[in-house]
Scaffold this motif. Structure first.
Motif, PDB file in Angstrom:
ATOM      1  N   GLY A 131       0.799  -1.223   0.000  1.00  0.00           N
ATOM      2  CA  GLY A 131       0.000   0.000   0.000  1.00  0.00           C
ATOM      3  C   GLY A 131       0.825   1.263   0.000  1.00  0.00           C
ATOM      4  O   GLY A 131       0.337   2.334   0.365  1.00  0.00           O
ATOM      5  N   LEU A 176       1.670   3.273  -2.183  1.00  0.00           N
ATOM      6  CA  LEU A 176       1.167   4.386  -3.006  1.00  0.00           C
ATOM      7  C   LEU A 176       0.088   5.191  -2.282  1.00  0.00           C
ATOM      8  O   LEU A 176      -0.292   6.268  -2.721  1.00  0.00           O
ATOM      9  N   ALA A 193       3.333  10.179 -11.944  1.00  0.00           N
ATOM     10  CA  ALA A 193       2.094   9.388 -12.079  1.00  0.00           C
ATOM     11  C   ALA A 193       2.407   8.046 -12.743  1.00  0.00           C
ATOM     12  O   ALA A 193       1.875   6.999 -12.347  1.00  0.00           O
ATOM     13  N   GLN A 238       3.983   5.625 -10.338  1.00  0.00           N
ATOM     14  CA  GLN A 238       2.972   5.036  -9.447  1.00  0.00           C
ATOM     15  C   GLN A 238       2.303   3.843 -10.129  1.00  0.00           C
ATOM     16  O   GLN A 238       2.070   2.800  -9.513  1.00  0.00           O
ATOM     17  N   LEU A 239       2.003   4.017 -11.422  1.00  0.00           N
ATOM     18  CA  LEU A 239       1.333   2.932 -12.146  1.00  0.00           C
ATOM     19  C   LEU A 239       2.277   1.746 -12.345  1.00  0.00           C
ATOM     20  O   LEU A 239       1.850   0.587 -12.291  1.00  0.00           O
ATOM     21  N   ALA A 292       2.398  -0.060  -9.160  1.00  0.00           N
ATOM     22  CA  ALA A 292       1.133  -0.794  -8.955  1.00  0.00           C
ATOM     23  C   ALA A 292       0.999  -1.965  -9.930  1.00  0.00           C
ATOM     24  O   ALA A 292       0.063  -2.763  -9.808  1.00  0.00           O
ATOM     25  N   SER A 326       0.357  -1.620 -13.085  1.00  0.00           N
ATOM     26  CA  SER A 326      -0.699  -1.307 -14.059  1.00  0.00           C
ATOM     27  C   SER A 326      -0.150  -0.737 -15.357  1.00  0.00           C
ATOM     28  O   SER A 326      -0.921  -0.421 -16.244  1.00  0.00           O
ATOM     29  N   ARG A 360       4.663   8.465 -22.686  1.00  0.00           N
ATOM     30  CA  ARG A 360       3.814   9.550 -22.169  1.00  0.00           C
ATOM     31  C   ARG A 360       4.657  10.750 -21.733  1.00  0.00           C
ATOM     32  O   ARG A 360       4.259  11.902 -21.881  1.00  0.00           O
TER      33      ARG A 360
END
Lengths: 330, 442
Positions: free
Chosen positions: B270, B272, B413, B416-417, B420, B422, B431
């Motif tokens: 957890g 993030l 950002a 973070q992904l 995770a 993702s 990006r």
């Protein structure tokens, strides 16, 4: 509902000076005095509304016009020069995937709010509308979360949802459901659900209060007559309560939708839009565009205009549909 | 309204009376001149300097210093505490409304975010004030570096120091000695593999390995450190100035480090969802083995968990082939508002505040590494503050170009992904490139 009969214009005219057959005004001192008094009355009335009108122009109309103007510029919020960029900001907004992702998240929050916040609000209102012990206490309790500051609510729920020491995971663990314990806010797949849960918890008091007011406006005689005709509780709710509440439901739906789409403080305090863009919402994206590391008030203004137009459109459509289905507010 | 007299005789009388009255007033004024001047001097308005800051933990200390300054000079310092995150927005709004204070705490070092204010003259260039050279001699070079716009800065700000450093800081990894012992860890990690190995040992001992405020800015700080450690300088600089790209193998390799750390189980469950205060609570309560934090954390732990003492500090492990520099330099800063009518008085106050006696008091009370060199040398630092102070030699060197703000946001950002699970490093790099192109186009 039938609209009141419209009187013929001739009947509505204020009494003016009498006219001769030839059409020239006849001198009438009484009518003149009346007309002067009416003018004074109107001037007085305008003077009374003038302060409000000035405030409205300064704090509503001017900022709106200025936002529209800024949306065609590139401005960092500080420098004295504004670079005119035409429609560039609007074109950039159309291509901004994070912006449209945030709109999607806003719609998600709105749908959850429309289904669960409204549903729960209605159920609680129906429950509390009956004559029961502790009715006032329940009303106060249900309306307590909305009057709490959003930041306070977010902080409390952040503690509850904390992955290692949070009450929710600890409770799951203590009842043998430890496998369900989860980093609710730290996982992109659950973060938005967690925010929506908090949003529903905090916001349910508004629809509850409005529905309760609507229920109390329904005459008890209608229910009594239905019961005498042998209607069941479910039939009464579906055939009488819901149709008569339709105007309230229409208004509450629009307000709930607008409120959910404009979610901001919960997200800022709980996730700051993350993880990644999982909880990015439109207002947060606009805020970041204006106050972020590369501030651009022009772009933020263009996003605001787009957002405002979309919300206005959806609200108008909702109200139109609500009216068409007989839910016109009386 | 009274009508003016048309009688010539009355007019004459009125004119004589008016002349007489004027002469009387003039003579009275002359006669009482010196007394009036004295009275004016006595009643001259007291200089009051408004000072916005966000130093919640040092509010009492600052108030004490402000009171002392008023006692010594008669200049009142009106302190206004603005919550940390709100200061940049409040200052921006006040700048637009021309309602700025005289002095403000800086919320970032001299760079992209402060450049518009410096360009608009809202922040005073302190290098232009009398005695600036001697004044800035008192500070550690690493502290001065963070408050100075260099000659060739990319924002076209006039070169000079725009902020005054109160303290210096840097970010390293703090570890819980008891938990390390419990997990049988004897050596501190120095590279990526060892970092993952140590984390696994902690996990095997049912201890969460590593935490930081990854829902907020600390992830960006850790990332900036590893950007310099993994991406060669020429590739970095090219991407920053727009002549290069972010979707190259070097940048993807940097992003892959975080994927490896996540897959290696380094990050606490957890992570993030944690901001820095939550992460610090977790570490100070003995639930996590390591935390990436700044030197200021020592003061935080001392205040919130006075019994928590058995921890140490180590340099973050190197994960790439480039030199490892740690984020840091200037810590808390203050600046004078360039448009303030009390700019001279404000500069005088800042000189007083950063003088040796006041800095000594500040460092002792706040657990921060003082920016004043003399004080830093004279004070007896505790083991962990000394470890942080030693990190001053390994700070990220100043660069005239930096990653664009929009790219930093996209990178954080994206990381973070990746953590995770993702998203992929390649997608995030793409990006970042898009963000750079959009930013440059705007």
């Amino acid at each position: 509902m039938s609209s009141p009969r419209v009187l013929a214009p001739a009947h509505r005219e204020a009494p003016g000076p009498r006219r001769t057959v030839a059409g020239t005004p006849a001198p009438n001192r009484l009518a003149k005095r009346y007309s002067r008094a009416r003018r004074i009355e109107m001037v007085t009335a305008y003077l009374f509304i003038l302060p409000t009108l000035v405030l409205f122009l300064v704090f509503s109309v001017y900022p709106f016009v200025r936002t529209v103007e800024l949306s065609f510029t590139s401005w960092d919020g500080l420098s004295s020069t504004f670079e005119q960029v035409g429609l560039d900001n609007y074109v950039a907004a159309l291509q901004d995937s994070v912006w449209w992702g945030s709109m999607g998240n806003g719609v998600f929050l709105a749908v959850i709010a429309l289904v669960f916040m409204q549903g729960l609000g209605l159920l609680l209102a129906v429950g509390v509308d009956r004559k029961m012990k502790g009715q006032t206490l329940y009303r106060t309790l249900f309306y307590l979360p909305p009057i709490l500051s959003g930041i306070v609510v977010a902080t409390i729920w952040k503690w509850l949802l904390e992955p290692n020491n949070g009450v929710i995971n600890a409770t799951l663990d203590s009842i043998g459901l430890g496998a369900l314990a989860h980093p609710w806010l730290g996982d992109p797949s659950t973060a938005l659900w967690a925010i929506s849960l908090v949003s529903v918890w905090q916001g349910v008091g508004y629809p509850f209060l409005l529905f309760l007011a609507g229920l109390q406006g329904i005459s008890g005689e209608i229910y009594e007559a239905a019961r005498m005709d042998g209607a069941t509780g479910r039939q009464i709710f579906v055939k009488i309560t819901l149709p008569l509440l339709r105007p309230v439901i229409g208004i509450v739906s629009v307000l709930t939708f607008l409120g959910a789409m404009q979610t901001f403080n919960l997200v800022v305090a709980m996730t700051k839009g993350g993880p990644g863009y999982a909880t990015e919402v439109p207002i947060l994206h606009i805020y970041r565009s204006a106050f972020g590391p590369s501030p651009d008030f022009g772009y933020a203004s263009a996003l605001s205009i787009i957002f405002g137009v979309l919300l206005f459109g959806v609200s108008m459509i909702s109200l139109y549909l609500s009216r068409r289905s007989g839910g016109e507010p009386s | 309204m009274a009508r003016m007299s048309t009688n010539p005789r009355r007019k004459k009388v009125a004119a004589i009376a008016a002349i007489g009255l004027s002469l009387t007033l003039a003579l009275t004024a002359c006669a009482g001149g010196s007394d009036a001047a004295d009275a004016d001097a006595a009643e001259a308005p007291k200089t009051t300097l408004t000072f916005w800051h966000y130093f919640t933990d040092r509010a009492d200390l600052l108030q004490e210093l402000a009171t002392q300054y008023e006692d010594e000079t008669g200049v009142e310092i009106k302190l206004e505490l603005v919550p940390g995150d709100a200061l940049p927005q409040k200052f921006q709004a006040a700048a637009q409304a021309d309602q700025l204070p005289d002095i403000s705490a800086g919320w970032t070092s001299a760079g992209e975010k402060l450049a518009p204010y410096a360009l608009e003259g809202k922040i005073l260039n302190l290098s232009t004030v009398d005695g600036a050279a001697e004044w800035f001699e008192e500070f550690a070079p690493s502290a001065i570096q963070g408050v100075t716009y260099t000659d060739d800065n990319q924002w076209d700000v006039d070169p000079g120091a725009y902020l005054v450093p109160l303290d210096t800081n840097n970010m390293q990894i703090l570890y819980n000695k008891d938990l390390f012992e419990q997990a049988g860890i004897t050596d501190l990690p120095t590279d990526l593999d060892e970092f993952i190995e140590v984390s696994q040992k902690l996990r095997d001992a049912d201890i969460q390995p590593f935490v930081s405020g990854f829902s907020s800015w600390p992830l960006g700080s850790l990332a900036s450190m590893y950007v310099d450690n993994v991406v060669p300088a020429d590739v970095r600089t090219a991407a920053y100035d727009g002549s290069g790209r972010y979707d190259t193998p070097e940048w993807i390799e940097f992003l892959t480090v975080f994927e490896k750390l996540a897959e290696g189980g380094v990050f606490a469950d957890g992570i993030l969802g944690y901001d820095m205060p939550a992460a610090e609570t977790l570490f100070a309560s003995g639930q996590v083995g390591m935390i990436f934090d700044g030197s200021w954390a020592l003061g935080v732990f001392n205040e919130t968990s006075p019994d928590f003492k058995n921890y140490g500090v180590f340099m973050p492990p190197s994960v790439g082939d480039e030199t490892l520099y740690i984020p840091g330099g200037v810590g808390s800063t203050i600046f004078v508002v360039g448009t303030s009518p009390n700019a001279d008085a404000s500069v005088a106050f800042l000189k007083w505040l950063t003088a040796t006696d006041q800095q000594k008091k500040y460092a002792e009370a706040s657990f921060n590494i003082p920016a004043n060199r003399q004080v830093a040398e004279e004070l007896e630092l505790d083991e962990n503050i000394a470890a942080f102070a030693a990190g001053a030699d390994k700070l990220t060197p100043a660069s005239p170009v930096a990653m664009q703000g929009a790219v930093v946001t996209t990178m954080t950002a994206g990381l973070q992904l990746i953590i995770a699970g993702s998203d992929t490093p390649a997608a995030v790099a793409a990006r970042m490139q898009l963000a750079q192109e959009t930013d440059l186009a705007q």
